[in-house]
Write an enzyme that holds these catalytic residues in place. Structure first.
Site, PDB file in Angstrom:
ATOM      1  N   GLU A  83      -6.682   8.946  -1.619  1.00 45.68           N
ATOM      2  CA  GLU A  83      -5.671   8.094  -2.266  1.00 45.68           C
ATOM      3  C   GLU A  83      -5.677   8.239  -3.780  1.00 45.68           C
ATOM      4  O   GLU A  83      -6.242   7.414  -4.508  1.00 45.68           O
ATOM      5  CB  GLU A  83      -5.904   6.611  -1.899  1.00 45.68           C
ATOM      6  N   GLU A 107      -4.325   6.784   7.244  1.00 49.89           N
ATOM      7  CA  GLU A 107      -4.988   5.487   7.121  1.00 49.89           C
ATOM      8  C   GLU A 107      -3.942   4.391   7.185  1.00 49.89           C
ATOM      9  O   GLU A 107      -2.910   4.470   6.527  1.00 49.89           O
ATOM     10  CB  GLU A 107      -5.701   5.435   5.754  1.00 49.89           C
TER      11      GLU A 107
HETATM   12  C1  DCB Z   1      -7.580   2.086   0.773  1.00 48.19           C
HETATM   13  C2  DCB Z   1      -8.802   2.967   0.788  1.00 48.19           C
HETATM   14  C3  DCB Z   1      -9.937   2.412   1.628  1.00 48.19           C
HETATM   15  C4  DCB Z   1      -9.899   0.926   1.522  1.00 48.19           C
HETATM   16  C5  DCB Z   1      -8.628   0.493   2.226  1.00 48.19           C
HETATM   17  C6  DCB Z   1      -8.397  -1.005   2.154  1.00 48.19           C
HETATM   18  O1  DCB Z   1      -7.538   1.440  -0.458  1.00 48.19           O
HETATM   19  F1  DCB Z   1      -8.544   4.236   1.152  1.00 48.19           F
HETATM   20  O2  DCB Z   1     -11.149   2.965   1.192  1.00 48.19           O
HETATM   21  O3  DCB Z   1     -11.012   0.364   2.168  1.00 48.19           O
HETATM   22  O4  DCB Z   1      -7.499   1.151   1.747  1.00 48.19           O
HETATM   23  O5  DCB Z   1      -8.341  -1.417   0.848  1.00 48.19           O
HETATM   24  C7  DCB Z   1     -11.684  -0.643   1.482  1.00 48.19           C
HETATM   25  C8  DCB Z   1     -12.634  -1.296   2.469  1.00 48.19           C
HETATM   26  C9  DCB Z   1     -13.509  -2.277   1.755  1.00 48.19           C
HETATM   27  C10 DCB Z   1     -14.192  -1.595   0.591  1.00 48.19           C
HETATM   28  C11 DCB Z   1     -13.158  -0.966  -0.333  1.00 48.19           C
HETATM   29  C12 DCB Z   1     -13.780  -0.192  -1.472  1.00 48.19           C
HETATM   30  O6  DCB Z   1     -11.893  -1.890   3.503  1.00 48.19           O
HETATM   31  O7  DCB Z   1     -14.472  -2.785   2.645  1.00 48.19           O
HETATM   32  O8  DCB Z   1     -14.934  -2.567  -0.145  1.00 48.19           O
HETATM   33  O9  DCB Z   1     -12.396  -0.051   0.417  1.00 48.19           O
HETATM   34  O10 DCB Z   1     -14.568   0.831  -1.018  1.00 48.19           O
HETATM   35  C13 DCB Z   1      -6.344   0.948  -0.959  1.00 48.19           C
HETATM   36  C14 DCB Z   1      -5.148   1.083  -0.313  1.00 48.19           C
HETATM   37  C15 DCB Z   1      -3.961   0.635  -0.884  1.00 48.19           C
HETATM   38  C16 DCB Z   1      -4.003   0.003  -2.114  1.00 48.19           C
HETATM   39  C17 DCB Z   1      -5.213  -0.177  -2.781  1.00 48.19           C
HETATM   40  C18 DCB Z   1      -6.378   0.278  -2.188  1.00 48.19           C
HETATM   41  N1  DCB Z   1      -2.823  -0.478  -2.704  1.00 48.19           N
HETATM   42  N2  DCB Z   1      -7.613   0.079  -2.877  1.00 48.19           N
HETATM   43  O11 DCB Z   1      -1.748  -0.300  -2.151  1.00 48.19           O
HETATM   44  O12 DCB Z   1      -2.882  -1.083  -3.812  1.00 48.19           O
HETATM   45  O13 DCB Z   1      -7.574  -0.270  -4.058  1.00 48.19           O
HETATM   46  O14 DCB Z   1      -8.711   0.208  -2.305  1.00 48.19           O
END
Ligand code: DCB
Length: 475
Positions: free
Chosen positions: A317, A404
């Site tokens: 991402e 994802e």
């Molecule tokens: C993505 C990432 C993934 C993340 C998930 C949910 O991040 F590819 O690594 O997973 O989506 O956010 C989360 C885990 C948490 C962990 C965190 C950091 O579920 O347990 O603490 O990662 O490792 C996204 C997806 C979309 C957006 C932002 C994120 N968005 N982000 O649209 O703003 O910032 O992580």
């Protein structure tokens, strides 16, 4: 009496050494036995591909293009025949339930026996064995039938879509058979036809499955037992290995590579497609670590470039960067590296804004016929506006892979938002878009598949999201 014994021993020794010598010189490509001819041709057993270990005439080393060697020694080994005619080594007998298996046994007298095991039976009965004794006249230990390998694995069900595996019980250890038409041995090398993934028969094909959470934190849940539940009871055909690069991942601790490789091998053994995910996240710009990525993907693709199981996802991402100036140049370099080792695999490229900007590549596409662009959604955050965008991308011929998605908000928590998630699942089905769901973890967050403290996938341990995702995978 004693004399007679000595003569016998000498004779036996003579036969044995004779056998071994012949073994060494034997040109397998000349075999006329239909079975062994097929076998050796498929395995590319031309003699120049092989070296015989001088110290032990019974072991062979296959020379491969990258100079790595696969060793065949005189232990029992099991090979699974794939639909594309290649063989893959599997390491234990439990696969007998599922696959057409050949066992290769080299006895101490140099006799190589090949045993076919009919895959459609769940027991290891129905086997026939063919022995080859290198043109020597010594008698073989196995029975010498000349049947050709069973072709049962390729016949029958031709439904290529994921899901609809029979049986719905989730008790651990239950033995719902895997649906082969859903797996790698049936579908082989995947490729793109327009925006569709198709199998090696040109049939539209959809991958559906789970993504791991970060392997550095939840790698322990990626067990063979869990994979078999996903494969056999849920009808899943793909699993994504999320190898974080930062947050304690690969760039911080290279030993995570060993976990990744072990998981890849286990998934290959279980006939699953595998997404190898270079999981950049807070290291937002993939081009900051181009060299490390090149080194990594060179290593993985030189090891696995010949197997149709692997799908490369080269940057999870990216965000706050530019497609034209950061992601695309990075992708061009990494893809060139992978293509040296693996000309045909599918490759997924992440898009800007956490893999939401799928319109960017329309005017600056990657010049490769098997590249897909990642679209990620979390149904609490991403709704019809993002589907509309994806529709536009598809209309412009951009192939999409949802590598994802989650039922939560974009931070992996909140909700769950199942009505919106259902709209997405329907949309992916309608457009034949392949996907992996976030995530196989028991973290206390709503996108987790498992309840906190649990490690085995079964109905009791599923969260609300887990129940939803199970239905979605079953289709
Ligand atoms: C993505 C990432 C993934 C993340 C998930 C949910 O991040 F590819 O690594 O997973 O989506 O956010 C989360 C885990 C948490 C962990 C965190 C950091 O579920 O347990 O603490 O990662 O490792 C996204 C997806 C979309 C957006 C932002 C994120 N968005 N982000 O649209 O703003 O910032 O992580």
């Amino acid at each position: 009496m004693k004399k007679k014994f000595l003569v016998l021993v000498t004779l036996l020794l003579f036969v044995l050494t004779g056998c071994s010598k012949k073994e060494k010189e034997h040109d397998y490509s000349q075999d006329i036995d239909p079975y062994s001819t097929i076998f050796f041709q498929d395995m590319k057993y031309e003699s120049e591909d092989y070296v015989v270990d001088e110290k032990d005439n019974l072991s062979y080393e296959k020379k491969t293009s990258d100079d790595s060697k696969i060793k065949y020694d005189d232990n029992k080994e099991y090979y699974k025949k794939r639909s594309d005619g290649t063989y893959t080594k599997v390491s234990n007998e439990e696969d007998f339930e599922i696959y057409e298996i050949y066992t290769i046994t080299t006895t101490s007298s140099g006799v190589i026996t090949y045993e076919t095991v009919n895959s459609s039976s769940s027991s290891s009965g129905n086997s026939s064995s063919i022995s080859q004794n290198s043109n020597s006249s010594s008698s073989s230990s196995g029975s010498s039938s000349s049947s050709t390998p069973s072709s049962s694995s390729q016949s029958g069900n031709s439904n290529p879509s994921a899901g609809s595996s029979s049986g719905s019980s989730s008790s651990p250890g239950s033995t719902t058979p895997a649906k082969k038409s859903n797996l790698v041995s049936y579908n082989g090398w995947l490729k793109l036809s327009g925006t569709n993934i198709v199998n090696n028969k040109g049939e539209k094909f959809q991958l559906r499955g789970m993504s791991s959470h970060g392997l550095q934190w939840y790698g322990n849940l990626v067990t063979e037992q869990n994979i078999k539940v996903l494969r056999d009871e849920w009808g899943s055909n793909v699993f994504r290995l999320a190898m974080y690069t930062s947050e304690g991942g690969y760039l911080d601790n290279r030993s995570i590579y060993n976990v990744l490789e072990k998981d890849i091998d286990m998934l290959i053994k279980n006939d699953m497609y595998v997404i190898v995910d270079w999981h950049i996240l807070n290291d937002n710009n993939p081009s900051s670590h181009t060299n490390e990525a090149i080194e990594f993907f060179n290593k993985v693709s030189s090891k696995y470039g010949n197997t149709p199981n692997i799908i490369y996802e080269i940057c999870n991402e990216p965000h706050w960067v530019s497609w034209d100036n950061d992601i695309k140049p990075y992708a061009d370099k990494v893809i060139a590296t992978i293509r040296k080792n693996s000309p045909n695999s599918l490759i997924i490229v992440g898009t800007n804004t956490w893999s939401q900007d799928v319109l960017d590549p329309i005017n600056n596409r990657i010049n490769d016929k098997n590249v897909l662009y990642a679209l990620h959604f979390y149904s609490g955050t991403h709704t019809s506006w993002l589907r509309d965008r994806a529709d536009q991308a598809l209309a412009a011929g951009i192939p999409i892979f949802v590598s994802e998605w989650g039922t939560s908000s974009a931070d992996g928590n909140g909700g769950v938002f199942l009505d919106e998630a259902q709209k997405w699942v329907d949309w992916m089905k309608k457009n034949n878009i392949s996907w992996a769901s976030w995530s196989l973890s028991d973290k206390n967050e709503s996108s987790a598949l498992l309840k906190p403290g649990s490690s085995i996938i079964n109905d009791n341990n599923l969260t609300t999201s887990g129940n939803f995702v199970k239905k979605a995978i079953k289709g």
